[in-house]
Motif scaffolding. Structure first.
Motif, PDB file in Angstrom:
ATOM      1  N   PHE A 285      39.419  49.233  46.390  1.00  0.00           N
ATOM      2  CA  PHE A 285      39.183  47.890  46.146  1.00  0.00           C
ATOM      3  C   PHE A 285      37.875  47.667  45.373  1.00  0.00           C
ATOM      4  O   PHE A 285      36.806  48.002  45.606  1.00  0.00           O
ATOM      5  CB  PHE A 285      39.277  47.028  47.511  1.00  0.00           C
ATOM      6  N   GLN A 286      38.156  47.143  44.132  1.00  0.00           N
ATOM      7  CA  GLN A 286      36.794  46.766  43.081  1.00  0.00           C
ATOM      8  C   GLN A 286      36.240  45.403  43.311  1.00  0.00           C
ATOM      9  O   GLN A 286      36.920  44.407  42.931  1.00  0.00           O
ATOM     10  CB  GLN A 286      37.466  47.229  41.702  1.00  0.00           C
ATOM     11  N   GLU A 287      35.409  45.449  44.230  1.00  0.00           N
ATOM     12  CA  GLU A 287      35.010  44.045  44.532  1.00  0.00           C
ATOM     13  C   GLU A 287      34.459  43.136  43.658  1.00  0.00           C
ATOM     14  O   GLU A 287      33.539  43.884  42.823  1.00  0.00           O
ATOM     15  CB  GLU A 287      34.229  43.844  45.874  1.00  0.00           C
ATOM     16  N   PHE A 288      34.452  41.932  43.455  1.00  0.00           N
ATOM     17  CA  PHE A 288      34.045  41.160  42.421  1.00  0.00           C
ATOM     18  C   PHE A 288      32.721  40.133  43.424  1.00  0.00           C
ATOM     19  O   PHE A 288      32.934  39.547  44.263  1.00  0.00           O
ATOM     20  CB  PHE A 288      34.826  40.248  41.866  1.00  0.00           C
ATOM     21  N   ARG A 289      31.401  40.225  42.818  1.00  0.00           N
ATOM     22  CA  ARG A 289      30.365  39.489  43.309  1.00  0.00           C
ATOM     23  C   ARG A 289      30.191  39.838  44.946  1.00  0.00           C
ATOM     24  O   ARG A 289      30.414  38.881  45.794  1.00  0.00           O
ATOM     25  CB  ARG A 289      30.593  38.095  43.131  1.00  0.00           C
ATOM     26  N   ALA A 290      30.252  41.229  45.403  1.00  0.00           N
ATOM     27  CA  ALA A 290      30.370  41.609  46.561  1.00  0.00           C
ATOM     28  C   ALA A 290      29.210  40.767  47.586  1.00  0.00           C
ATOM     29  O   ALA A 290      29.397  40.426  48.718  1.00  0.00           O
ATOM     30  CB  ALA A 290      30.216  42.846  46.820  1.00  0.00           C
ATOM     31  N   ASN A 291      27.915  40.438  46.927  1.00  0.00           N
ATOM     32  CA  ASN A 291      26.905  39.895  47.729  1.00  0.00           C
ATOM     33  C   ASN A 291      26.554  38.368  47.680  1.00  0.00           C
ATOM     34  O   ASN A 291      25.720  37.921  48.150  1.00  0.00           O
ATOM     35  CB  ASN A 291      25.516  40.752  47.220  1.00  0.00           C
ATOM     36  N   TYR A 292      27.526  37.935  47.107  1.00  0.00           N
ATOM     37  CA  TYR A 292      27.436  36.342  46.946  1.00  0.00           C
ATOM     38  C   TYR A 292      28.630  35.656  47.443  1.00  0.00           C
ATOM     39  O   TYR A 292      29.654  36.048  47.293  1.00  0.00           O
ATOM     40  CB  TYR A 292      27.372  35.976  45.224  1.00  0.00           C
ATOM     41  N   GLY A 293      28.387  34.532  48.282  1.00  0.00           N
ATOM     42  CA  GLY A 293      29.549  33.848  48.771  1.00  0.00           C
ATOM     43  C   GLY A 293      30.401  34.960  49.878  1.00  0.00           C
ATOM     44  O   GLY A 293      31.569  34.797  49.469  1.00  0.00           O
ATOM     45  N   THR A 294      29.914  35.521  50.567  1.00  0.00           N
ATOM     46  CA  THR A 294      30.440  36.413  51.210  1.00  0.00           C
ATOM     47  C   THR A 294      31.408  36.092  52.329  1.00  0.00           C
ATOM     48  O   THR A 294      32.229  36.814  52.881  1.00  0.00           O
ATOM     49  CB  THR A 294      29.518  37.372  52.094  1.00  0.00           C
ATOM     50  N   GLU A 316      34.684  30.802  56.388  1.00  0.00           N
ATOM     51  CA  GLU A 316      34.827  29.277  55.966  1.00  0.00           C
ATOM     52  C   GLU A 316      34.472  29.242  54.463  1.00  0.00           C
ATOM     53  O   GLU A 316      33.933  30.219  54.080  1.00  0.00           O
ATOM     54  CB  GLU A 316      33.963  28.430  56.463  1.00  0.00           C
ATOM     55  N   LEU A 317      35.128  28.416  53.709  1.00  0.00           N
ATOM     56  CA  LEU A 317      34.804  28.591  52.167  1.00  0.00           C
ATOM     57  C   LEU A 317      33.539  27.706  52.056  1.00  0.00           C
ATOM     58  O   LEU A 317      33.504  26.449  51.999  1.00  0.00           O
ATOM     59  CB  LEU A 317      36.089  27.885  51.546  1.00  0.00           C
ATOM     60  N   SER A 318      32.501  28.527  51.881  1.00  0.00           N
ATOM     61  CA  SER A 318      31.265  27.600  51.692  1.00  0.00           C
ATOM     62  C   SER A 318      31.071  27.307  50.229  1.00  0.00           C
ATOM     63  O   SER A 318      31.766  27.538  49.519  1.00  0.00           O
ATOM     64  CB  SER A 318      30.128  28.661  52.071  1.00  0.00           C
ATOM     65  N   HIS A 319      30.074  26.673  49.819  1.00  0.00           N
ATOM     66  CA  HIS A 319      29.625  26.353  48.427  1.00  0.00           C
ATOM     67  C   HIS A 319      29.858  27.451  47.675  1.00  0.00           C
ATOM     68  O   HIS A 319      30.686  27.526  46.601  1.00  0.00           O
ATOM     69  CB  HIS A 319      28.308  25.507  48.537  1.00  0.00           C
ATOM     70  N   ASP A 320      29.023  28.421  48.131  1.00  0.00           N
ATOM     71  CA  ASP A 320      28.888  29.782  47.123  1.00  0.00           C
ATOM     72  C   ASP A 320      30.165  30.280  46.838  1.00  0.00           C
ATOM     73  O   ASP A 320      30.617  30.912  45.825  1.00  0.00           O
ATOM     74  CB  ASP A 320      27.654  30.496  47.706  1.00  0.00           C
ATOM     75  N   ALA A 321      30.908  30.378  48.098  1.00  0.00           N
ATOM     76  CA  ALA A 321      32.235  31.211  48.063  1.00  0.00           C
ATOM     77  C   ALA A 321      33.226  30.319  47.451  1.00  0.00           C
ATOM     78  O   ALA A 321      34.145  31.037  46.602  1.00  0.00           O
ATOM     79  CB  ALA A 321      32.802  31.296  49.658  1.00  0.00           C
ATOM     80  N   SER A 322      33.437  29.128  47.433  1.00  0.00           N
ATOM     81  CA  SER A 322      34.186  28.313  46.467  1.00  0.00           C
ATOM     82  C   SER A 322      33.952  28.633  45.057  1.00  0.00           C
ATOM     83  O   SER A 322      34.705  28.618  44.353  1.00  0.00           O
ATOM     84  CB  SER A 322      33.943  26.959  46.838  1.00  0.00           C
ATOM     85  N   LEU A 323      32.596  28.573  44.653  1.00  0.00           N
ATOM     86  CA  LEU A 323      32.250  28.785  43.278  1.00  0.00           C
ATOM     87  C   LEU A 323      32.815  30.182  42.739  1.00  0.00           C
ATOM     88  O   LEU A 323      33.145  30.473  41.712  1.00  0.00           O
ATOM     89  CB  LEU A 323      30.667  28.745  43.057  1.00  0.00           C
ATOM     90  N   LYS A 324      32.375  31.199  43.746  1.00  0.00           N
ATOM     91  CA  LYS A 324      32.986  32.404  43.244  1.00  0.00           C
ATOM     92  C   LYS A 324      34.506  32.620  43.171  1.00  0.00           C
ATOM     93  O   LYS A 324      35.064  33.250  42.304  1.00  0.00           O
ATOM     94  CB  LYS A 324      32.517  33.587  44.638  1.00  0.00           C
TER      95      LYS A 324
END
Length: 474
Positions: A285-294, A316-324
């Motif tokens: 699994f090639q993760e995208f933005r692994a350390n942001y919006g976890t 939950e879909l936080s602000h950062d997670a939703s942007l990611k």
């Protein structure tokens, strides 16, 4: 157990009448003669199972996708052991869904028609509106205009609305002695004109093959009819999709272990990568933005050799997670990569006033993700592996966002809110406390029942409940 129950159709007596007295094949036997092999994806098998009319499941309609002569086809087959193949509202809905899938994926379509037409006592629920029975005939015309081939087999009585399906198909086959097409049968002719006419003379195979021209092919038996359909499919000039190399790695961990990972609690505390490692090829699994919006996991992997983008809840879909999520979905759309959504959305909780500004920012970010998901012009498949709650289910491509397919694990819950998040019962001493407590308890029980995976699938809000260990194959 539920799948075993619905596979029996209208029950033993109905099957005996269908096979012995009427000399017809059971619907699953028909499919075996029609399809290349048994790798057939049945769609929404539980539709109508908990709302029977009488003592049988209400759908009376079998839909799915399989290969005929190497060509992927959509199949709709009436199950005449269920009220003579009569169409109930849920059966109409199921038929329209398989046509939608055929149009979206440009699948040749085969209809095995054995239907008594619409169930008249429920005509207001299946005749007058836009998405009622007549839409099936509209879809047939549109599919022909789109050059999507349609073939029908008249393998029983095709009465009233059932008569239009074979006549609007590009080619149809009628089976001698059991295939019949007419708008109204002998009893209505007798009532209207006083004339007695046999079903065979009124609308049998010889009449429609030799006189009316409604049928294109005459078959002396059902076996011959399905051979004929296979020959028709082989001459459609509809090339089979090229098979990609089937060499691919299995996950490093057994898919059977998904049975122990299916979330029982819907608070999104289970690390979703445990599930992904049992689904993707080689557990790579090639993760995208692994350390942001976890609280949202995004990245690329392969399933059965096919490259896919994966969007999976890890909370939950936080602000950062939703942007990611927005950014990643747009990447997949730009690169024409299909997206798999794994939903285990968090139940909504009451937010303290002090963080209302943060809540507003999160709403804006979730709205951006919803727009990205709605506009992504790639195939989207959604699997609800846990909870599917509130607006987060929209951003994660729930049913209202038109994923190409949506499947549920048996433990899934689908609801606007989680009953456990309800406000507390009024304190003792309040007026009407007992009445409020009783009302709240009743509402919680109702929501609990209506949020189950089986309640959802029975109403065709999805394309079927699947066992977790079969997810890769599906």
């Amino acid at each position: 157990e539920l799948l075993e129950m619905v596979s029996k159709g209208g029950g033993e007596k109905a099957i005996l009448r269908h096979t012995q007295r009427n000399k017809k094949l059971f619907v699953r036997e028909r499919l075996k003669l029609l399809l290349d092999d048994e790798s057939f994806l049945e769609l929404s098998p539980l539709a109508g199972f908990d709302m029977p009319y009488g003592d049988v499941p209400a759908a009376g309609c079998f839909t799915g996708i399989g290969k005929i002569c190497g060509i992927w086809c959509a199949v709709m087959a009436n199950d005449a052991t269920v009220k003579g193949g009569t169409m109930y509202p849920i059966g109409v809905k199921k038929q329209l869904r398989v046509q939608e899938i055929a149009m979206q994926n440009r699948l040749s379509t085969v209809y095995l028609v054995d239907s008594g037409g619409a169930f008249l006592p429920l005509q207001s629920e299946l005749f007058p509106d836009k998405w009622h029975g007549g839409r099936a005939f509209y879809n047939q015309a549109i599919m022909s205009a789109m050059r999507i081939p349609q073939v029908a087999v008249v393998c029983g009585s095709c009465v009233a609305g059932g008569a239009y399906i074979p006549t609007m198909s590009e080619e149809n086959v009628i089976v001698d002695k059991i295939g019949l097409i007419f708008l109204a049968g002998p009893p209505l002719v007798k009532a209207a004109t006083g004339e007695y006419v046999s079903a065979e003379d009124l609308g049998g195979a010889k009449l429609h093959s030799e006189v009316s021209g409604c049928s294109d092919h005459f078959a002396s038996s059902e076996k011959e009819a399905y051979e004929c359909v296979r020959n028709v499919i082989a001459t459609l000039n509809y090339d089979p999709l090229p098979e990609e190399a089937t060499e691919h790695d299995s996950p490093l961990y057994s898919s059977e272990e998904l049975l122990g990972l299916a979330p029982r609690d819907y608070s999104c505390t289970l690390p979703v990568k445990l599930i992904l490692s049992r689904l993707v090829d080689g557990s790579r699994f090639q993760e995208f933005r692994a350390n942001y919006g976890t609280t949202l996991v995004t990245g690329f992997g392969h399933v059965e050799g096919h490259l896919v983008g994966i969007v999976a809840n890890n909370g939950e879909l936080s602000h950062d997670a939703s942007l990611k999520g927005s950014h990643f979905v747009q990447l997949c759309s730009q690169r024409s990569i299909p997206i798999l959504f794994f939903q285990n959305t968090a139940p909504h909780t009451a937010m303290p006033t002090s963080i209302s500004q943060a809540q507003s920012k999160r709403l804006k970010a979730q709205a951006s993700m919803m727009a990205a998901v709605a506009c992504a012009a790639v195939p989207k498949i959604t699997i609800v592996i846990g909870g599917c709650y509130g607006s987060e289910s929209y951003a994660m491509c729930g049913r209202s966002f038109s994923p190409n397919f949506l499947f549920l694990w048996p433990n899934a819950r689908v609801a606007l809110v989680d009953p456990r998040q309800f406000p507390a019962v009024p304190q003792a001493g309040d007026n009407d406390c007992t009445a409020d407590e009783s009302e709240l308890k009743h509402l919680k029980e109702k929501l609990e029942e209506e949020s189950s995976a089986f309640y959802s699938s029975a109403r065709l809000w999805d394309d079927g409940v699947i066992l977790p260990q079969n997810t890769r194959k599906v």
